[in-house]
Design an enzyme around this catalytic site. Structure first.
Site, PDB file in Angstrom:
ATOM      1  N   HIS A   1      59.068  40.426  30.838  1.00  0.00           N
ATOM      2  CA  HIS A   1      59.436  39.273  30.012  1.00  0.00           C
ATOM      3  C   HIS A   1      58.222  38.726  29.275  1.00  0.00           C
ATOM      4  O   HIS A   1      58.229  37.593  28.801  1.00  0.00           O
ATOM      5  CB  HIS A   1      60.073  38.192  30.888  1.00  0.00           C
ATOM      6  CG  HIS A   1      61.323  38.692  31.532  1.00  0.00           C
ATOM      7  ND1 HIS A   1      62.573  38.439  31.025  1.00  0.00           N
ATOM      8  CD2 HIS A   1      61.506  39.496  32.611  1.00  0.00           C
ATOM      9  CE1 HIS A   1      63.481  39.038  31.782  1.00  0.00           C
ATOM     10  NE2 HIS A   1      62.859  39.693  32.749  1.00  0.00           N
TER      11      HIS A   1
ATOM     12  N   LYS B   1      26.576  40.725  50.045  1.00  0.00           N
ATOM     13  CA  LYS B   1      25.725  41.857  50.411  1.00  0.00           C
ATOM     14  C   LYS B   1      24.250  41.457  50.317  1.00  0.00           C
ATOM     15  O   LYS B   1      23.472  41.671  51.230  1.00  0.00           O
ATOM     16  CB  LYS B   1      26.036  43.023  49.468  1.00  0.00           C
ATOM     17  CG  LYS B   1      25.277  44.285  49.744  1.00  0.00           C
ATOM     18  CD  LYS B   1      25.814  45.405  48.849  1.00  0.00           C
ATOM     19  CE  LYS B   1      24.898  46.607  48.876  1.00  0.00           C
ATOM     20  NZ  LYS B   1      25.378  47.698  48.030  1.00  0.00           N
TER      21      LYS B   1
ATOM     22  N   GLU C   1      33.966  48.171  36.140  1.00  0.00           N
ATOM     23  CA  GLU C   1      32.546  48.017  36.469  1.00  0.00           C
ATOM     24  C   GLU C   1      31.944  49.386  36.779  1.00  0.00           C
ATOM     25  O   GLU C   1      30.761  49.628  36.547  1.00  0.00           O
ATOM     26  CB  GLU C   1      32.354  47.046  37.647  1.00  0.00           C
ATOM     27  CG  GLU C   1      30.920  46.563  37.763  1.00  0.00           C
ATOM     28  CD  GLU C   1      30.751  45.367  38.680  1.00  0.00           C
ATOM     29  OE1 GLU C   1      30.376  44.283  38.205  1.00  0.00           O
ATOM     30  OE2 GLU C   1      30.988  45.516  39.895  1.00  0.00           O
TER      31      GLU C   1
ATOM     32  N   ARG D   1      31.928  46.814  45.021  1.00  0.00           N
ATOM     33  CA  ARG D   1      33.350  46.992  44.693  1.00  0.00           C
ATOM     34  C   ARG D   1      34.009  48.072  45.541  1.00  0.00           C
ATOM     35  O   ARG D   1      35.201  48.327  45.385  1.00  0.00           O
ATOM     36  CB  ARG D   1      33.511  47.275  43.196  1.00  0.00           C
ATOM     37  CG  ARG D   1      32.699  48.439  42.687  1.00  0.00           C
ATOM     38  CD  ARG D   1      32.643  48.449  41.154  1.00  0.00           C
ATOM     39  NE  ARG D   1      31.741  49.466  40.631  1.00  0.00           N
ATOM     40  CZ  ARG D   1      30.436  49.299  40.458  1.00  0.00           C
ATOM     41  NH1 ARG D   1      29.864  48.165  40.800  1.00  0.00           N
ATOM     42  NH2 ARG D   1      29.694  50.267  39.952  1.00  0.00           N
TER      43      ARG D   1
ATOM     44  N   LYS E   1      23.075  37.357  33.585  1.00  0.00           N
ATOM     45  CA  LYS E   1      22.522  36.602  34.731  1.00  0.00           C
ATOM     46  C   LYS E   1      21.133  36.079  34.384  1.00  0.00           C
ATOM     47  O   LYS E   1      20.797  34.919  34.640  1.00  0.00           O
ATOM     48  CB  LYS E   1      22.374  37.523  35.952  1.00  0.00           C
ATOM     49  CG  LYS E   1      23.621  37.772  36.742  1.00  0.00           C
ATOM     50  CD  LYS E   1      23.219  38.482  38.045  1.00  0.00           C
ATOM     51  CE  LYS E   1      24.348  39.280  38.627  1.00  0.00           C
ATOM     52  NZ  LYS E   1      23.945  40.109  39.767  1.00  0.00           N
TER      53      LYS E   1
ATOM     54  N   GLU F   1      26.463  32.264  42.555  1.00  0.00           N
ATOM     55  CA  GLU F   1      27.741  31.576  42.757  1.00  0.00           C
ATOM     56  C   GLU F   1      28.032  31.401  44.246  1.00  0.00           C
ATOM     57  O   GLU F   1      28.438  30.318  44.701  1.00  0.00           O
ATOM     58  CB  GLU F   1      28.892  32.382  42.138  1.00  0.00           C
ATOM     59  CG  GLU F   1      28.847  32.506  40.630  1.00  0.00           C
ATOM     60  CD  GLU F   1      28.110  33.744  40.148  1.00  0.00           C
ATOM     61  OE1 GLU F   1      27.171  34.202  40.855  1.00  0.00           O
ATOM     62  OE2 GLU F   1      28.445  34.247  39.062  1.00  0.00           O
TER      63      GLU F   1
HETATM   64  C1  G6Q Z   1      30.119  45.197  42.823  1.00  0.00           C
HETATM   65  C2  G6Q Z   1      29.082  44.384  42.232  1.00  0.00           C
HETATM   66  C3  G6Q Z   1      29.318  42.901  42.310  1.00  0.00           C
HETATM   67  C4  G6Q Z   1      28.978  42.275  43.644  1.00  0.00           C
HETATM   68  C5  G6Q Z   1      28.915  40.767  43.470  1.00  0.00           C
HETATM   69  C6  G6Q Z   1      28.618  40.064  44.751  1.00  0.00           C
HETATM   70  O1  G6Q Z   1      30.103  46.391  42.893  1.00  0.00           O
HETATM   71  O2  G6Q Z   1      27.860  44.763  42.734  1.00  0.00           O
HETATM   72  O3  G6Q Z   1      30.633  42.535  41.968  1.00  0.00           O
HETATM   73  O4  G6Q Z   1      29.909  42.643  44.614  1.00  0.00           O
HETATM   74  O5  G6Q Z   1      27.965  40.464  42.509  1.00  0.00           O
HETATM   75  O6  G6Q Z   1      27.396  40.470  45.251  1.00  0.00           O
HETATM   76  P1  G6Q Z   1      26.935  40.048  46.690  1.00  0.00           P
HETATM   77  O7  G6Q Z   1      27.902  40.631  47.674  1.00  0.00           O
HETATM   78  O8  G6Q Z   1      25.560  40.577  46.867  1.00  0.00           O
HETATM   79  O9  G6Q Z   1      26.985  38.548  46.729  1.00  0.00           O
END
Ligand code: G6Q
Length: 539
Positions: free
Chosen positions: A384, A206, A353, A268, A504, A212
């Site tokens: 199990h 996003k 979250e 999410r 972070k 990462e």
């Molecule tokens: C979800 C969080 C988080 C996010 C990731 C990836 O609700 O905001 O899990 O989706 O940190 O973020 P980007 O899509 O911005 O890379």
């Protein structure tokens, strides 16, 4: 707003809980022989049996009164209509708009967002069809054989879960692979057997700034260029899903190959936005749209059903019942379907979250416990492993069982075996085995206490005919709306995640310190300083 524990309905529930705690599910069933027929109902093709909960009709009445007192009806409308309910980020929360039919109107800042949603869906359709049909060619003219989604958190967990869940509908001649962890092992193992000429990367982020994802995207880029040796190949092998056009272009991805979404889609809650592009490539646009229609069906149910027949509302209220009135700390989601093996992991992010919060919307401490810890594994494997603790441990763990009448793989007696187990587990948890029953089996006296099952352990059973794309969409939306309902009752914001920031920021501070000469001063606590020093020595 009055603090939750001081509301009339909360106080009534506190008193009522004391009268329910001594009741055993055995008694609730024996005093009401039709309980198991009377309570369940069906919505969106999902049969919901909540009769094995430690509740009476009065409990339900009081829980519904709580939802009413907390303004749930208005809160639902506020979300669906695009009000900026994510107040700490000043955003609307409109994942429901992502699955709205074309003729609906949902306005954010004076703009109807539905045409934008459908425009992106159509771009996704075209692109997914090109990749699936082989029309989209890599730089050397070969069709795509592997799609690698690079993303993390909300840009990974939903798409992986849906890809796994919808495998019976997927095109098996294209491998779909998910890379998320910054641990180089993830990308190394994922790319090990892939051919750069036939691999397409979807960088799903996003923000397009996530550490990462950017590290993995850069490594993927190097891996590609090492073999294709021309920057021009990037346009044929990389596409992006993002809200950040500028960063996408900087990375070298053609803006024409960027699929957008909007700030009113939380990470999410984004698997049904363009973040689901990898899912769509796997299953095709028609199946993806069936998935969306399942989401929408549950949206309509949530928005319109009376609370006492509203599946997400009741499930949310039942969770609150155990978390806040019985002291339950965790909640298990146990799908009896191997295709749903990533569903609990997906729900962990969605629910924890969202509702792992300690202050109200107004910034005051919440005066009751909020989200339970969510966990689970598919049945029968879990039986199990950890079920012992659910049956005979000292903790109360409410359970959601999820199962289907028909299997995608009807081999021999497997499905009957599976289903007999899910029904048996719910029965055993609820009714247990008394001392008298154990003795009647002729068990040696010293073993009797070990073989007693207290029972009275609550569970819901969700059962649909088959794990279809529609049912999957409805199941996901069900848990999304459970999450929101709980947040409304607790008075917290389900849509921000400030708790991920501190780690972070500290990692960014520590990163350069790991490459400093040993002996350079470190300004952390003595434990962190020593860990860093030790790490350098070991390296
Ligand atoms: C979800 C969080 C988080 C996010 C990731 C990836 O609700 O905001 O899990 O989706 O940190 O973020 P980007 O899509 O911005 O890379």
């Amino acid at each position: 707003m009055t603090s939750l524990s001081q509301t009339t309905s909360w106080k009534a529930l506190v008193a009522h809980a004391e009268s329910v705690k001594p009741k055993h599910l055995r008694d609730l069933f024996s005093s009401d022989p039709t309980r198991g027929e009377r309570l369940p109902f069906v919505a969106c093709g999902i049969y919901f049996d909540f009769s094995k909960h430690r509740i009476t009709d009065e409990t339900l009445r009081l829980l519904v009164a709580l939802a009413e007192e907390r303004g749930l009806k208005d809160a639902i409308e506020a979300m669906f209509s695009g009000r900026k309910i994510n107040i700490t980020e000043g955003r609307a929360v409109l994942h429901t708009a992502l699955r709205s039919p074309k003729d609906e109107v949902v306005t954010v800042d004076g703009r109807n967002v539905i045409p934008d949603v459908h425009a992106v869906l159509e771009e996704m359709d075209v692109f997914a069809n090109k990749v699936r049909s082989g029309e989209w060619k890599g730089y050397t003219g070969k069709p795509i054989k592997a799609v690698v989604n690079i993303g993390i958190g909300g840009s990974d967990l939903g798409p992986v879960m849906a890809y796994e869940a919808l495998k019976p509908y997927s095109k098996r001649d294209i491998d779909v692979v998910y890379v998320s962890n910054v641990d180089g092992t993830d990308i190394a193992e994922s790319l090990r057997d892939l051919n750069p000429e036939t691999t397409l990367f979807i960088v799903s982020s996003k923000t397009f700034t996530t550490q990462e994802t950017m590290a993995n995207a850069m490594s993927a880029r190097s891996w590609l260029l090492e073999s294709l040796k021309d920057d021009a190949s990037i346009a044929k092998h990389f596409v992006a899903v993002s809200t950040n056009a500028e960063k996408v272009t900087q990375f070298g991805i053609d803006k024409a190959n960027m699929f957008g979404f909007w700030d009113w889609v939380g990470g999410r809650y984004s698997m049904d936005s363009a973040i689901g592009l990898s899912t769509m490539i796997a299953v095709g646009s028609e199946v993806f749209r069936q998935l969306l229609s399942g989401f929408h069906a549950m949206d309509v149910h949530f928005r319109s059903a009376p609370f006492d027949k509203n599946m997400p509302v009741l499930m949310a209220l039942l969770n609150i019942w155990y978390t806040d009135f019985f002291g339950a700390e965790t909640h298990a989601v146990l799908p009896y379907d191997q295709y749903l093996h990533r569903f609990p992991a997906y729900l962990q992010q969605l629910i924890m979250e969202s509702n792992g919060k300690q202050v109200t919307l107004e910034g005051n401490p919440v005066d009751v416990p909020t989200s339970a810890v969510i966990w689970g594994e598919p049945g029968t494997n879990g039986q199990h492993s950890f079920y012992q603790l659910i049956h005979q441990g000292t903790r109360l763990i409410p359970v959601d069982f999820i199962c289907f009448a028909k299997s995608h793989n009807p081999i021999g007696q497997h499905h009957q075996l599976l289903m007999s187990n899910v029904f048996a587990q719910a029965e055993a948890l609820a009714f247990g085995k008394t001392e008298a029953e154990v003795r009647a089996e002729g068990v040696e006296e010293s073993l009797v206490p070990h073989k007693v099952f207290e029972g009275n352990r609550p569970s819901s059973v969700l059962m649909a005919q088959k794990l279809t794309p529609e049912i999957l969409g409805s199941l996901i939306a069900l848990y999304e709306h459970i999450t929101y309902t709980q947040a409304v009752i607790w008075g917290i914001n389900a849509f921000d995640q400030w708790g991920v920031e501190l780690g972070k920021a500290l990692a960014n501070k520590i990163l350069p310190e790991l490459d400093q000469e040993s002996g350079a001063p470190l300004n952390h606590d003595s434990s962190t300083n020593t860990l860093i020093k030790r790490f350098k020595e070991l390296q």
